[in-house]
Structures are given as structure tokens and as C-alpha cells.
Design a protein around this motif. Structure first.
Motif, PDB file in Angstrom:
ATOM      1  N   LEU A   1       5.591  -8.765   6.346  1.00 37.18           N
ATOM      2  CA  LEU A   1       4.665  -7.815   6.737  1.00 37.18           C
ATOM      3  C   LEU A   1       3.401  -8.508   7.271  1.00 37.18           C
ATOM      4  O   LEU A   1       2.977  -9.520   6.494  1.00 37.18           O
ATOM      5  CB  LEU A   1       4.295  -6.804   5.834  1.00 37.18           C
ATOM      6  N   CYS A   2       2.656  -8.194   7.887  1.00 41.15           N
ATOM      7  CA  CYS A   2       1.427  -8.716   8.413  1.00 41.15           C
ATOM      8  C   CYS A   2       0.430  -8.320   7.386  1.00 41.15           C
ATOM      9  O   CYS A   2       0.651  -7.240   6.813  1.00 41.15           O
ATOM     10  CB  CYS A   2       1.091  -8.015   9.986  1.00 41.15           C
TER      11      CYS A   2
ATOM     12  N   ALA B   1     -13.721  -6.054   3.277  1.00 40.39           N
ATOM     13  CA  ALA B   1     -12.556  -5.564   3.163  1.00 40.39           C
ATOM     14  C   ALA B   1     -12.520  -3.936   3.606  1.00 40.39           C
ATOM     15  O   ALA B   1     -11.638  -3.514   4.476  1.00 40.39           O
ATOM     16  CB  ALA B   1     -11.746  -5.624   1.799  1.00 40.39           C
ATOM     17  N   PHE B   2     -13.671  -3.322   2.812  1.00 40.00           N
ATOM     18  CA  PHE B   2     -13.614  -1.794   2.980  1.00 40.00           C
ATOM     19  C   PHE B   2     -13.899  -1.583   4.566  1.00 40.00           C
ATOM     20  O   PHE B   2     -13.698  -0.619   5.140  1.00 40.00           O
ATOM     21  CB  PHE B   2     -14.715  -1.276   2.145  1.00 40.00           C
TER      22      PHE B   2
ATOM     23  N   HIS C   1      -6.551  -2.004  11.929  1.00 35.83           N
ATOM     24  CA  HIS C   1      -5.637  -2.816  11.291  1.00 35.83           C
ATOM     25  C   HIS C   1      -4.166  -2.731  11.358  1.00 35.83           C
ATOM     26  O   HIS C   1      -3.826  -1.543  11.577  1.00 35.83           O
ATOM     27  CB  HIS C   1      -6.042  -3.362   9.839  1.00 35.83           C
ATOM     28  N   ILE C   2      -3.263  -3.715  11.403  1.00 32.38           N
ATOM     29  CA  ILE C   2      -1.741  -3.336  11.359  1.00 32.38           C
ATOM     30  C   ILE C   2      -1.154  -4.262  10.101  1.00 32.38           C
ATOM     31  O   ILE C   2      -1.672  -5.302   9.681  1.00 32.38           O
ATOM     32  CB  ILE C   2      -1.244  -4.127  12.532  1.00 32.38           C
ATOM     33  N   GLY C   3      -0.369  -3.645   9.129  1.00 30.10           N
ATOM     34  CA  GLY C   3       0.054  -4.330   8.265  1.00 30.10           C
ATOM     35  C   GLY C   3      -0.595  -3.903   6.910  1.00 30.10           C
ATOM     36  O   GLY C   3      -1.206  -2.827   7.046  1.00 30.10           O
ATOM     37  N   LYS C   4      -0.702  -4.824   5.950  1.00 27.62           N
ATOM     38  CA  LYS C   4      -1.381  -4.333   4.654  1.00 27.62           C
ATOM     39  C   LYS C   4      -2.499  -5.340   4.676  1.00 27.62           C
ATOM     40  O   LYS C   4      -2.712  -6.236   5.152  1.00 27.62           O
ATOM     41  CB  LYS C   4      -0.450  -5.100   3.459  1.00 27.62           C
ATOM     42  N   VAL C   5      -3.543  -4.473   3.777  1.00 33.69           N
ATOM     43  CA  VAL C   5      -4.830  -5.127   3.516  1.00 33.69           C
ATOM     44  C   VAL C   5      -5.093  -5.417   1.981  1.00 33.69           C
ATOM     45  O   VAL C   5      -4.978  -4.428   1.092  1.00 33.69           O
ATOM     46  CB  VAL C   5      -5.965  -4.252   4.014  1.00 33.69           C
TER      47      VAL C   5
END
Length: 122
Positions: free
Chosen positions: A96-97, A109-110, A118-122
Motif C-alpha cells: 500500500l502507498c 501528520a494531523f 492523501h492516498i493510502g495509509k498515514v
């Protein structure tokens, strides 16, 4: 949009973790004879109904309990591990991205997540 992009055909497989009306919308994206793999638990444990008409298109619905892998027999785990490893090597499975922030970057980050781009996981 998926039905439009596939010129009315739909997709062969949906790997779903969405709930309620989004789950229903995902089912409508299936092509005739398509397979729906449900990895979420909310709708199953809430006993939410499915639009039964979708089954007139010959689709199949499968509840997949990924947590069962933790208690699976060692042979089953090994088979799965080998398939995942092979898929990663040959490119059939792609990670995953993701965007990783350091622990001192909480505010950034917040803000990144709040932007919703965003795309994918943060």
C-alpha cells in the motif's frame, strides 16, 4: 463511476471493508458472476441486510475472517505465507502507498490527514 469506466460491465472482484450504504454501492459495482469478498466485520456482526436482487446477476458473496489466520494450522499459514511472498516477488501484490511521520511530526501528520488529499495509509 466504476460502472461508467467499465462501460456498464463492472468489476470481477471487490475486496471490501466499507460499511452500510458504501457496502451496497460496492456490490452494485460487480459484473455478472463477480465475487464480493467482505473483510469488514461491522455489517456481518450488525446483521445488516444485503440487496438480494444483486444475486440475480450470479454474484457470490464471501465473508473472509482474516483474524482466523492467527489460529490456523501451521500448514495453512505456510501456504498463505508462500503465496504472499510469491505475489510480492512477481508484482501481483503491491504494498500500500504510505506516508510515515516521525513522532515529533504529530501536528504535520494531523494537518496532512485533515487535508483529505492523501492516498493510502498515514
Amino acid at each position: 463511476m466504476i460502472i461508467q469506466r467499465t462501460r456498464g460491465r463492472g468489476v470481477d472482484i471487490v475486496l471490501n471493508s466499507l460499511t452500510e450504504e458504501k457496502l451496497q454501492a460496492s456490490i452494485r459495482c460487480l459484473a455478472k458472476g463477480g465475487r464480493f469478498l467482505e473483510i469488514g466485520k461491522f455489517d456481518m456482526f450488525s446483521n445488516n441486510p444485503l440487496e438480494i436482487f444483486a444475486f440475480s446477476r450470479g454474484i457470490s458473496f464471501h465473508g473472509v475472517s482474516l483474524d482466523k489466520l492467527f489460529s490456523a494450522e501451521p500448514e495453512g499459514k505456510e501456504v498463505l505465507w508462500n503465496k504472499i511472498t510469491e505475489g510480492l516477488k512477481n508484482g501481483a501484490i503491491k504494498p500500500l502507498c504510505r506516508k510515515v511521520f516521525e513522532k515529533d511530526e504529530i501536528e504535520a501528520a494531523f494537518r496532512h490527514m485533515a487535508a483529505g488529499k492523501h492516498i493510502g495509509k498515514v
